[in-house]
Scaffold this active site. Structure first.
Site, mmCIF file in Angstrom:
data_model
loop_
_atom_site.group_PDB
_atom_site.id
_atom_site.type_symbol
_atom_site.label_atom_id
_atom_site.label_comp_id
_atom_site.label_asym_id
_atom_site.label_seq_id
_atom_site.Cartn_x
_atom_site.Cartn_y
_atom_site.Cartn_z
ATOM 1 N N HIS A 147 -5.034 2.714 5.992
ATOM 2 C CA HIS A 147 -5.053 2.124 4.651
ATOM 3 C C HIS A 147 -5.674 3.054 3.608
ATOM 4 C CE1 HIS A 147 -3.866 -1.779 6.285
ATOM 5 N NE2 HIS A 147 -4.708 -1.527 7.265
ATOM 6 N N SER A 161 -9.130 -3.083 7.742
ATOM 7 C CA SER A 161 -7.890 -3.718 7.295
ATOM 8 C C SER A 161 -8.066 -5.150 6.811
ATOM 9 C CB SER A 161 -6.828 -3.642 8.389
ATOM 10 O OG SER A 161 -7.349 -3.983 9.641
ATOM 11 N N LYS A 208 2.820 2.371 5.624
ATOM 12 C CA LYS A 208 2.083 1.675 4.568
ATOM 13 C C LYS A 208 2.296 2.434 3.252
ATOM 14 C CE LYS A 208 -0.482 -0.741 7.971
ATOM 15 N NZ LYS A 208 -1.379 -0.612 9.099
#
Ligand SMILES: *Cc1c(COP(=O)(O)O)cnc(C)c1O
Length: 393
Positions: A208, A180, A240
């Site tokens: 992610h 991250s 996300k």
């Protein structure tokens, strides 16, 4: 002031003196490239809304539809009476999307990680973690009471050395798919092969990666071509790229049932609102069908990297939307972030202890909702960063 309160105040004052004090911005409208803060419009390059779905009207419509059908609260934990048909069908769709037998929903990624690690290993077992793993994975490892071993970042040989040591109990290897703070990918094929050779389980947190990495958004495991047998525990977040909220763990029947039976962060908490699951189903359809979002993102990233290198900025080798610009000292990272904010651009400075000392940085993140003119504004501001000596720590 009571003693304990004076102690807290002294600790806070020290954080301020160390320039580690954090503050929250109050954002007035929806997420997007342009956000409203303190009555001022800022161009944001720091959200994780990678596909630009957080404020998509189709998700808002699905959420409202979910509220009409299911109300607002779930009313209870999943194991009591809070597990709705909306949660259930989303779990089936996420299992199909990830190519796993089953998937299990959680209220947050932080809780999903605590749940998975603590349900799969405990006292007498060993958990191996990459040094740069997300805090929730580290916390899960500590909470599990398994022996806790960290290996050098993205270093499969270091992991092999650890796995070759004395082996009592179960072994779980845990890694971010995309890291991250650095934006780099874990060497998943090598990690999986080390796990296979030593009968260890591999768990990948693809917070992610899912929705973003790979032409179809299948994430880092799909790109590495790893099956459920090779990478038995997959964790993904929904706040996300998916633009909603929550998370899931996907894996075999045995993995998922173990989590349902044993994971305290699953059992002892209220199920998330069913309407969120309805909105997430809409997001999943968009993630799967609108590959132009990933293509546009890749175009922005390629241009950013080429032009930023031309400006003499220090980038890290990554093709993900997480694009750190190394500053070095805390002072320089903070001065750069402040200068960008003056120019109306929001980019967070990341400081130790979140990253190693001497590697303070700007963490620039891109979204499919950025356009080329907004990238031009960013590059122009980066071309005019103030000179700050890279001294101090
Ligand atoms: C954001 C994040 C989490 C936590 O997910 P939340 O849903 O925000 O709690 C876990 N792991 C990684 C790598 C993340 O980036």
């Amino acid at each position: 002031m009571a003693d304990w309160e004076a102690e807290l105040a002294a600790d806070l004052a020290q954080r301020r003196a160390d320039r580690l004090y954090r503050r929250r911005l109050v954002v007035e409208g929806p997420q997007g490239p342009l956000i409203q803060v303190d009555g001022r419009q800022l161009l944001s390059f720091c959200s994780n809304d990678y596909l630009g779905l957080a404020a998509d009207p189709r998700l808002a419509e699905a959420l409202q539809d979910g509220v009409r059908r299911y109300g607002v609260g779930s009313g209870a934990a999943h194991l009591v009476s809070g597990h709705s048909a909306a949660h259930h069908v989303l779990e089936e769709e996420l299992a199909a999307f990830t190519g796993r037998d089953r998937a299990l929903l959680f209220s947050t990624g932080y809780m999903a990680n605590l749940a998975a690690v603590t349900a799969l290993v405990g006292r007498g077992d060993t958990v191996f973690e990459d040094r740069l793993n997300h805090a929730s994975l580290i916390d899960g490892g500590l909470l599990s009471q398994a022996r806790f071993k960290r290996y050098a970042h993205a270093d499969a040989d270091a992991l092999r050395t650890g796995l070759a040591g004395p082996a009592a109990g179960r072994r779980l290897v845990v890694t971010d798919g995309v890291f991250s703070m650095d934006g780099d990918l874990a060497p998943l094929a090598e990690l999986a092969s080390a796990c296979a050779d030593h009968a260890a389980m591999l768990m990948v947190d693809d917070a992610h990666g899912l929705g973003v990495v790979g032409a179809d958004g299948g994430g880092t495991l799909r790109v590495a071509g790893l099956s459920q047998r090779q990478a038995p525990v997959l964790m993904g977040t929904l706040g996300k790229a998916f633009g909603t909220s929550g998370a899931f763990v996907a894996g075999s029947e045995a993995v998922i049932e173990t989590l349902i039976q044993r994971a305290r962060p699953y059992i002892y908490t209220t199920a998330p609102p069913p309407a969120i699951a309805v909105a997430t189903r809409a997001a999943l359809r968009i993630v799967q069908t609108e590959s132009w979002r990933r293509e546009h993102l890749q175009g922005l990233l390629a241009r950013f990297r080429k032009e930023a290198v031309g400006l003499g900025l220090r980038l890290l080798p990554t093709a993900t939307p997480i694009q750190p610009v190394l500053a070095g000292s805390v002072e320089r990272a903070l001065a750069w972030s402040a200068a960008l904010e003056q120019a109306g651009i929001l980019v967070t400075a990341i400081r130790p202890p979140t990253v190693p000392a001497g590697t303070a940085r700007l963490r620039i993140t891109f979204s499919a909702s950025h356009d080329d003119a907004q990238l031009d504004r960013l590059l122009d501001a980066l071309a005019h960063l103030p000179e700050v000596a890279d001294v101090g720590q």
